[in-house]
Design a protein around this motif. Structure first.
Motif, PDB file in Angstrom:
ATOM      1  N   MET A   1       0.846  -1.185   0.000  1.00  0.00           N
ATOM      2  CA  MET A   1       0.000   0.000   0.000  1.00  0.00           C
ATOM      3  C   MET A   1       0.883   1.235   0.000  1.00  0.00           C
ATOM      4  N   GLY A   2       0.500   2.218  -0.806  1.00  0.00           N
ATOM      5  CA  GLY A   2       1.243   3.465  -0.896  1.00  0.00           C
ATOM      6  C   GLY A   2       1.025   4.354   0.307  1.00  0.00           C
ATOM      7  N   THR A   3       1.965   5.255   0.516  1.00  0.00           N
ATOM      8  CA  THR A   3       1.899   6.249   1.577  1.00  0.00           C
ATOM      9  C   THR A   3       1.634   7.595   0.924  1.00  0.00           C
ATOM     10  N   LEU A   4       0.534   8.243   1.278  1.00  0.00           N
ATOM     11  CA  LEU A   4       0.190   9.537   0.703  1.00  0.00           C
ATOM     12  C   LEU A   4       0.771  10.649   1.562  1.00  0.00           C
ATOM     13  N   VAL A   5       1.628  11.471   0.933  1.00  0.00           N
ATOM     14  CA  VAL A   5       2.321  12.556   1.611  1.00  0.00           C
ATOM     15  C   VAL A   5       1.878  13.890   1.010  1.00  0.00           C
ATOM     16  N   VAL A   6       1.345  14.762   1.846  1.00  0.00           N
ATOM     17  CA  VAL A   6       1.055  16.130   1.435  1.00  0.00           C
ATOM     18  C   VAL A   6       2.308  16.941   1.744  1.00  0.00           C
ATOM     19  N   SER A   7       2.907  17.531   0.715  1.00  0.00           N
ATOM     20  CA  SER A   7       4.134  18.308   0.874  1.00  0.00           C
ATOM     21  C   SER A   7       3.887  19.709   0.345  1.00  0.00           C
ATOM     22  N   GLU A   8       3.884  20.688   1.245  1.00  0.00           N
ATOM     23  CA  GLU A   8       3.482  22.048   0.872  1.00  0.00           C
ATOM     24  C   GLU A   8       4.451  23.100   1.384  1.00  0.00           C
ATOM     25  N   ASN A   9       4.530  24.192   0.658  1.00  0.00           N
ATOM     26  CA  ASN A   9       5.220  25.396   1.091  1.00  0.00           C
ATOM     27  C   ASN A   9       4.182  26.310   1.729  1.00  0.00           C
ATOM     28  N   VAL A  10       4.456  26.768   2.957  1.00  0.00           N
ATOM     29  CA  VAL A  10       3.524  27.649   3.653  1.00  0.00           C
ATOM     30  C   VAL A  10       4.292  28.745   4.381  1.00  0.00           C
ATOM     31  N   VAL A 108     -13.049  11.545  -6.425  1.00  0.00           N
ATOM     32  CA  VAL A 108     -11.652  11.771  -6.044  1.00  0.00           C
ATOM     33  C   VAL A 108     -11.222  10.836  -4.919  1.00  0.00           C
ATOM     34  N   VAL A 109     -12.045  10.711  -3.910  1.00  0.00           N
ATOM     35  CA  VAL A 109     -11.695   9.884  -2.759  1.00  0.00           C
ATOM     36  C   VAL A 109     -11.500   8.431  -3.188  1.00  0.00           C
ATOM     37  N   ASP A 110     -12.407   7.902  -3.980  1.00  0.00           N
ATOM     38  CA  ASP A 110     -12.272   6.522  -4.460  1.00  0.00           C
ATOM     39  C   ASP A 110     -11.047   6.356  -5.349  1.00  0.00           C
ATOM     40  N   ALA A 111     -10.806   7.325  -6.236  1.00  0.00           N
ATOM     41  CA  ALA A 111      -9.669   7.241  -7.156  1.00  0.00           C
ATOM     42  C   ALA A 111      -8.348   7.241  -6.400  1.00  0.00           C
ATOM     43  N   VAL A 112      -8.218   8.110  -5.400  1.00  0.00           N
ATOM     44  CA  VAL A 112      -6.965   8.177  -4.643  1.00  0.00           C
ATOM     45  C   VAL A 112      -6.826   6.961  -3.728  1.00  0.00           C
ATOM     46  N   ALA A 113      -7.908   6.490  -3.143  1.00  0.00           N
ATOM     47  CA  ALA A 113      -7.842   5.276  -2.321  1.00  0.00           C
ATOM     48  C   ALA A 113      -7.391   4.091  -3.168  1.00  0.00           C
ATOM     49  N   THR A 114      -7.893   3.989  -4.376  1.00  0.00           N
ATOM     50  CA  THR A 114      -7.482   2.913  -5.286  1.00  0.00           C
ATOM     51  C   THR A 114      -6.011   3.064  -5.655  1.00  0.00           C
ATOM     52  N   ALA A 132      -5.608  18.509  -1.203  1.00  0.00           N
ATOM     53  CA  ALA A 132      -5.023  18.096   0.084  1.00  0.00           C
ATOM     54  C   ALA A 132      -6.071  18.121   1.185  1.00  0.00           C
ATOM     55  N   ARG A 133      -6.851  19.194   1.241  1.00  0.00           N
ATOM     56  CA  ARG A 133      -7.880  19.300   2.284  1.00  0.00           C
ATOM     57  C   ARG A 133      -8.913  18.181   2.166  1.00  0.00           C
ATOM     58  N   ALA A 134      -9.324  17.877   0.945  1.00  0.00           N
ATOM     59  CA  ALA A 134     -10.311  16.808   0.744  1.00  0.00           C
ATOM     60  C   ALA A 134      -9.761  15.459   1.178  1.00  0.00           C
ATOM     61  N   LEU A 135      -8.503  15.201   0.873  1.00  0.00           N
ATOM     62  CA  LEU A 135      -7.913  13.906   1.217  1.00  0.00           C
ATOM     63  C   LEU A 135      -7.653  13.773   2.712  1.00  0.00           C
ATOM     64  N   VAL A 136      -7.295  14.879   3.373  1.00  0.00           N
ATOM     65  CA  VAL A 136      -7.148  14.859   4.826  1.00  0.00           C
ATOM     66  C   VAL A 136      -8.507  14.584   5.464  1.00  0.00           C
ATOM     67  N   ALA A 137      -9.541  15.260   4.981  1.00  0.00           N
ATOM     68  CA  ALA A 137     -10.885  15.093   5.542  1.00  0.00           C
ATOM     69  C   ALA A 137     -11.392  13.665   5.423  1.00  0.00           C
ATOM     70  N   HIS A 138     -10.907  12.942   4.399  1.00  0.00           N
ATOM     71  CA  HIS A 138     -11.338  11.557   4.197  1.00  0.00           C
ATOM     72  C   HIS A 138     -10.310  10.544   4.699  1.00  0.00           C
ATOM     73  N   ASP A 139      -9.395  10.989   5.552  1.00  0.00           N
ATOM     74  CA  ASP A 139      -8.431  10.121   6.231  1.00  0.00           C
ATOM     75  C   ASP A 139      -7.543   9.327   5.263  1.00  0.00           C
ATOM     76  N   LEU A 140      -7.187   9.949   4.141  1.00  0.00           N
ATOM     77  CA  LEU A 140      -6.316   9.274   3.178  1.00  0.00           C
ATOM     78  C   LEU A 140      -4.864   9.722   3.270  1.00  0.00           C
ATOM     79  N   VAL A 141      -4.578  10.791   3.997  1.00  0.00           N
ATOM     80  CA  VAL A 141      -3.222  11.326   4.092  1.00  0.00           C
ATOM     81  C   VAL A 141      -2.493  10.653   5.253  1.00  0.00           C
TER      82      VAL A 141
END
Length: 192
Positions: A1-10, A108-114, A132-141
């Motif tokens: 299983m892949g690891t989803l990493v949100v990498s951002e400049n803030v 989007v959630v199904d596509a990224v989970a797959t 990023a916000r959508a994926l965090v909200a759906h516990d994929l990050v």
């Protein structure tokens, strides 16, 4: 299983909007205010992240920004970005021109989970705040990496302007990058 990493400049106050100033935001362009030392150190970190990643995940606007810049470049970072698998979340992109690009359509959630199920390494999401916000909200990050710039803008779109529910993270790394940047790495705190 892949690891989803949100990498951002803030910025220090969490703004991620218009770092290059290309979008016309009156406080944009903060990325160009860093020193040459910081820019070199930042580029080294970003290149290393790309080399370690199995795939890049981005939204359509970020794809449009990156595809204008990277395909013509050379060097280790450009070579990796140009050759690695890229996944773009879009309902309108039909024929991507950047080598190795696959368009994710539908839910989007199904596509990224797959995608996470299919890949084994890091899937790095850059520059795509809404995604990023959508994926965090759906516990994929699984991990959040924040390159923090020493600027307080006082206004602008933030990476996390508000969430529907609290999200627990735990600090797993912090390091100084160059003279003025800080890289913070957080893992998602999950009850296993």
């Amino acid at each position: 299983m892949g690891t989803l990493v949100v990498s951002e400049n803030v910025t220090l106050d969490g703004v991620m909007q218009d770092p290059t100033g290309d979008d016309g935001f009156e406080r944009g362009g903060w990325f160009s205010r860093m020193t040459d030392e910081d820019r070199r150190a930042w580029a080294e970190v970003e290149c290393g992240e790309a080399v370690r990643a199995e795939a890049l995940l981005i939204g359509r606007r970020s794809y449009d920004f990156l595809v204008e810049r990277w395909p013509a470049r050379t060097g280790p970072w450009a070579d990796r970005l140009n050759s690695m698998p890229k996944y773009v979340v879009s309902s309108t992109l039909v024929d991507p021109v950047w080598n190795g690009t696959t368009v994710l359509t539908g839910d989007v959630v199904d596509a990224v989970a797959t995608l996470k199920q299919r890949l084994a390494g890091e899937i790095v999401l850059n520059a795509s705040g809404q995604l990023a916000r959508a994926l965090v909200a759906h516990d994929l990050v699984d991990e959040v990496r924040l390159m923090v710039y020493p600027f307080v803008l006082g206004a602008g779109d933030r990476l996390f302007p508000g969430t529907s529910a609290p999200q627990a993270l735990r600090l797993v790394g912090s390091r100084r990058v160059g003279a003025g940047l800080v890289l913070l790495t957080y893992a998602r705190a999950r009850a296993d």
